[in-house]
Design a protein around this motif. Sequence first.
Motif, PDB file in Angstrom:
ATOM      1  N   TYR A  80     -13.752  -3.003 -51.525  1.00  0.00           N
ATOM      2  CA  TYR A  80     -14.442  -2.451 -52.488  1.00  0.00           C
ATOM      3  C   TYR A  80     -14.756  -0.965 -52.842  1.00  0.00           C
ATOM      4  CZ  TYR A  80     -18.322  -2.926 -49.161  1.00  0.00           C
ATOM      5  OH  TYR A  80     -19.025  -2.365 -48.165  1.00  0.00           O
ATOM      6  N   GLU A  81     -14.503  -0.430 -51.687  1.00  0.00           N
ATOM      7  CA  GLU A  81     -14.940   1.141 -51.840  1.00  0.00           C
ATOM      8  C   GLU A  81     -13.515   1.833 -52.601  1.00  0.00           C
ATOM      9  OE1 GLU A  81     -15.270   2.572 -47.955  1.00  0.00           O
ATOM     10  OE2 GLU A  81     -17.259   1.577 -47.665  1.00  0.00           O
ATOM     11  N   ASN A  82     -12.496   1.050 -52.782  1.00  0.00           N
ATOM     12  CA  ASN A  82     -11.169   1.614 -53.343  1.00  0.00           C
ATOM     13  C   ASN A  82     -10.881   1.497 -54.693  1.00  0.00           C
ATOM     14  OD1 ASN A  82      -8.149   1.163 -54.199  1.00  0.00           O
ATOM     15  ND2 ASN A  82      -8.141   2.612 -52.506  1.00  0.00           N
ATOM     16  N   ASP A  83     -11.235   2.383 -55.645  1.00  0.00           N
ATOM     17  CA  ASP A  83     -11.318   2.303 -57.024  1.00  0.00           C
ATOM     18  C   ASP A  83     -10.060   1.572 -57.542  1.00  0.00           C
ATOM     19  OD1 ASP A  83     -13.622   3.575 -56.847  1.00  0.00           O
ATOM     20  OD2 ASP A  83     -13.024   5.479 -57.935  1.00  0.00           O
ATOM     21  N   ASP A  84      -8.755   1.778 -57.050  1.00  0.00           N
ATOM     22  CA  ASP A  84      -7.766   1.414 -57.768  1.00  0.00           C
ATOM     23  C   ASP A  84      -7.817  -0.225 -57.539  1.00  0.00           C
ATOM     24  OD1 ASP A  84      -6.758   3.753 -58.358  1.00  0.00           O
ATOM     25  OD2 ASP A  84      -5.391   3.938 -56.460  1.00  0.00           O
ATOM     26  N   TYR A  85      -8.173  -0.519 -56.622  1.00  0.00           N
ATOM     27  CA  TYR A  85      -8.272  -1.918 -56.187  1.00  0.00           C
ATOM     28  C   TYR A  85      -9.461  -2.712 -57.201  1.00  0.00           C
ATOM     29  CZ  TYR A  85      -9.972  -6.586 -54.293  1.00  0.00           C
ATOM     30  OH  TYR A  85     -10.226  -7.856 -54.140  1.00  0.00           O
ATOM     31  N   LEU A  86     -10.432  -2.064 -57.519  1.00  0.00           N
ATOM     32  CA  LEU A  86     -11.560  -2.436 -58.588  1.00  0.00           C
ATOM     33  C   LEU A  86     -11.110  -2.540 -59.801  1.00  0.00           C
ATOM     34  CD1 LEU A  86     -14.532  -1.013 -57.305  1.00  0.00           C
ATOM     35  CD2 LEU A  86     -13.698  -3.080 -56.648  1.00  0.00           C
ATOM     36  N   ILE A  87     -10.282  -1.337 -60.331  1.00  0.00           N
ATOM     37  CA  ILE A  87      -9.783  -1.361 -61.608  1.00  0.00           C
ATOM     38  C   ILE A  87      -8.588  -2.309 -61.954  1.00  0.00           C
ATOM     39  CG2 ILE A  87      -8.319   0.114 -63.182  1.00  0.00           C
ATOM     40  CD1 ILE A  87      -9.982   2.612 -61.958  1.00  0.00           C
ATOM     41  N   LYS A  88      -7.742  -2.681 -61.062  1.00  0.00           N
ATOM     42  CA  LYS A  88      -6.769  -3.772 -61.501  1.00  0.00           C
ATOM     43  C   LYS A  88      -7.601  -5.055 -62.111  1.00  0.00           C
ATOM     44  CE  LYS A  88      -5.736  -5.964 -56.931  1.00  0.00           C
ATOM     45  NZ  LYS A  88      -4.590  -6.088 -56.102  1.00  0.00           N
ATOM     46  N   PHE A  89      -8.665  -5.486 -61.286  1.00  0.00           N
ATOM     47  CA  PHE A  89      -9.388  -6.777 -61.760  1.00  0.00           C
ATOM     48  C   PHE A  89     -10.145  -6.097 -63.147  1.00  0.00           C
ATOM     49  CE2 PHE A  89      -8.509  -7.593 -57.366  1.00  0.00           C
ATOM     50  CZ  PHE A  89      -8.207  -8.903 -57.363  1.00  0.00           C
ATOM     51  N   LEU A  90     -10.690  -5.264 -63.192  1.00  0.00           N
ATOM     52  CA  LEU A  90     -11.669  -4.803 -64.332  1.00  0.00           C
ATOM     53  C   LEU A  90     -10.700  -4.653 -65.731  1.00  0.00           C
ATOM     54  CD1 LEU A  90     -13.664  -1.938 -62.852  1.00  0.00           C
ATOM     55  CD2 LEU A  90     -14.621  -4.043 -63.950  1.00  0.00           C
ATOM     56  N   ARG A  91      -9.359  -4.241 -65.626  1.00  0.00           N
ATOM     57  CA  ARG A  91      -8.544  -4.061 -66.554  1.00  0.00           C
ATOM     58  C   ARG A  91      -8.163  -5.449 -67.244  1.00  0.00           C
ATOM     59  NH1 ARG A  91      -4.830   0.858 -64.430  1.00  0.00           N
ATOM     60  NH2 ARG A  91      -5.496   2.390 -65.884  1.00  0.00           N
ATOM     61  N   ARG A  92      -7.945  -6.503 -66.291  1.00  0.00           N
ATOM     62  CA  ARG A  92      -7.770  -7.887 -66.626  1.00  0.00           C
ATOM     63  C   ARG A  92      -8.797  -8.441 -67.367  1.00  0.00           C
ATOM     64  NH1 ARG A  92      -6.875 -11.750 -68.642  1.00  0.00           N
ATOM     65  NH2 ARG A  92      -5.710 -13.399 -68.114  1.00  0.00           N
ATOM     66  N   THR A  93     -10.051  -8.222 -67.084  1.00  0.00           N
ATOM     67  CA  THR A  93     -11.355  -8.584 -67.926  1.00  0.00           C
ATOM     68  C   THR A  93     -11.948  -7.666 -68.786  1.00  0.00           C
ATOM     69  OG1 THR A  93     -12.630  -7.803 -65.756  1.00  0.00           O
ATOM     70  CG2 THR A  93     -11.752  -9.997 -65.897  1.00  0.00           C
ATOM     71  N   LYS A  94     -11.238  -6.546 -69.173  1.00  0.00           N
ATOM     72  CA  LYS A  94     -11.854  -5.619 -70.267  1.00  0.00           C
ATOM     73  C   LYS A  94     -12.906  -4.882 -69.752  1.00  0.00           C
ATOM     74  CE  LYS A  94      -9.302  -8.268 -74.082  1.00  0.00           C
ATOM     75  NZ  LYS A  94      -9.579  -8.818 -75.224  1.00  0.00           N
ATOM     76  N   PHE A  95     -12.874  -4.455 -68.620  1.00  0.00           N
ATOM     77  CA  PHE A  95     -14.067  -3.716 -67.823  1.00  0.00           C
ATOM     78  C   PHE A  95     -15.375  -4.389 -67.914  1.00  0.00           C
ATOM     79  CE2 PHE A  95     -10.417  -1.079 -68.139  1.00  0.00           C
ATOM     80  CZ  PHE A  95     -10.893  -0.210 -66.999  1.00  0.00           C
ATOM     81  N   TYR A  96     -15.483  -5.584 -67.948  1.00  0.00           N
ATOM     82  CA  TYR A  96     -16.789  -6.463 -67.744  1.00  0.00           C
ATOM     83  C   TYR A  96     -16.948  -6.718 -66.695  1.00  0.00           C
ATOM     84  CZ  TYR A  96     -17.162  -6.939 -72.834  1.00  0.00           C
ATOM     85  OH  TYR A  96     -17.155  -6.708 -74.499  1.00  0.00           O
ATOM     86  N   PRO A  97     -17.892  -6.065 -65.469  1.00  0.00           N
ATOM     87  CA  PRO A  97     -17.918  -6.213 -63.983  1.00  0.00           C
ATOM     88  C   PRO A  97     -18.026  -7.683 -63.687  1.00  0.00           C
ATOM     89  CG  PRO A  97     -19.568  -4.923 -64.983  1.00  0.00           C
ATOM     90  CD  PRO A  97     -18.756  -5.059 -66.012  1.00  0.00           C
TER      91      PRO A  97
END
Length: 344
Positions: A80-97
């Motif tokens: 969870y400290e890695n931004d790239d890891y988080l962004i790949k899931f955020l892009r799939r969900t239109k940045f709704y965390p």
Amino acid sequence: MENNNNEIVRGKQKLLFDEIGRPYVYICEGYEVRCQRGEIPEEYKKKAERELRETPENVKAGVEKLRALLKADQELFTPYENDDYLIKFLRRTKFYPESAYQLIRRYYKIKQKYPKYCANLTGSNTRIVGEQGITQTNPRLTKHGERIFQIHFANWDPCKVSIYDIFRNILMVVEPTMLEPMSQVNGFIVMIDVKNLTMQQILQFTPSFAMMLLEFLQECLPLRLKGVHVVNNSGIFPLLYKIFKPFLGEKLRNRIFFHGSNFEKLIEAVGAENLRPRYGGTMPCDVIDPMLQAELYVVGEDEFEVANSFGFVEDIKNVPKIVEVAHGKFILEKRLSKDLIVKN
């Protein structure tokens, strides 16, 4: 054969390594199969903003909130400290965390639910499918920036390769694609050539397998499936489609296209330059050599082992330690050697 530079050469094709040791296959001039980790072009940044709500404000807020949700989750081990890891899931969900957090849980839950298909995924364990040339990765993206995967039934001998093996190989092929910013933004398409489909092949597909596969694709995968293009679908193909049809959601059902032996609409969707002549295209290079394709995932096992370590764990205190080697390449600490320099 392998040469003195650790390259693996088969005919004109080569398995090479980039500046940080990631493998890729050179097919011919301008055509390579590799994980494209670079920044997305400006036109696709605008597309991401338009379709995915990807603005600097939403990225910042989404990353912070998703990181907090994962940090508080004592059942999951994630980077969870890695931004790239988080962004790949955020892009799939239109940045709704919150939606991204639920997607992450579904992604690892289905892997936990079906260990027969999802556990211990490495190139060594799945190489037989690559060697048969059943699954292939296209060296070019579509004109819309989508990654293209191909499945060839004519290369599949069910006596040697089970549907279980094929699905595991597909998961292997998809894993590096999830790291590609272009694929995160634009999604991917699957092209299925069912030429020479046999009853023996159809009998490999059960309703339970179809349900699992479509649950994974429709509910759990952090990539957008933009289209499924079926070609050479004649003869007994309706028997195969009948197995999957009850589990298709409306969105995916509307994204399945049956072309038969008329490739005009396929060319329109994918682009002639991204298809080989057998499908009416103009791509000048051969398909990726099956042996090189299989080896591509074997020599890249370090990062697959990292991916395998994430998910639901019984004791989060005993999870393996992961380190960054260079420029976003991660490996398990136990794989470190004197030849690798850990980035501080």
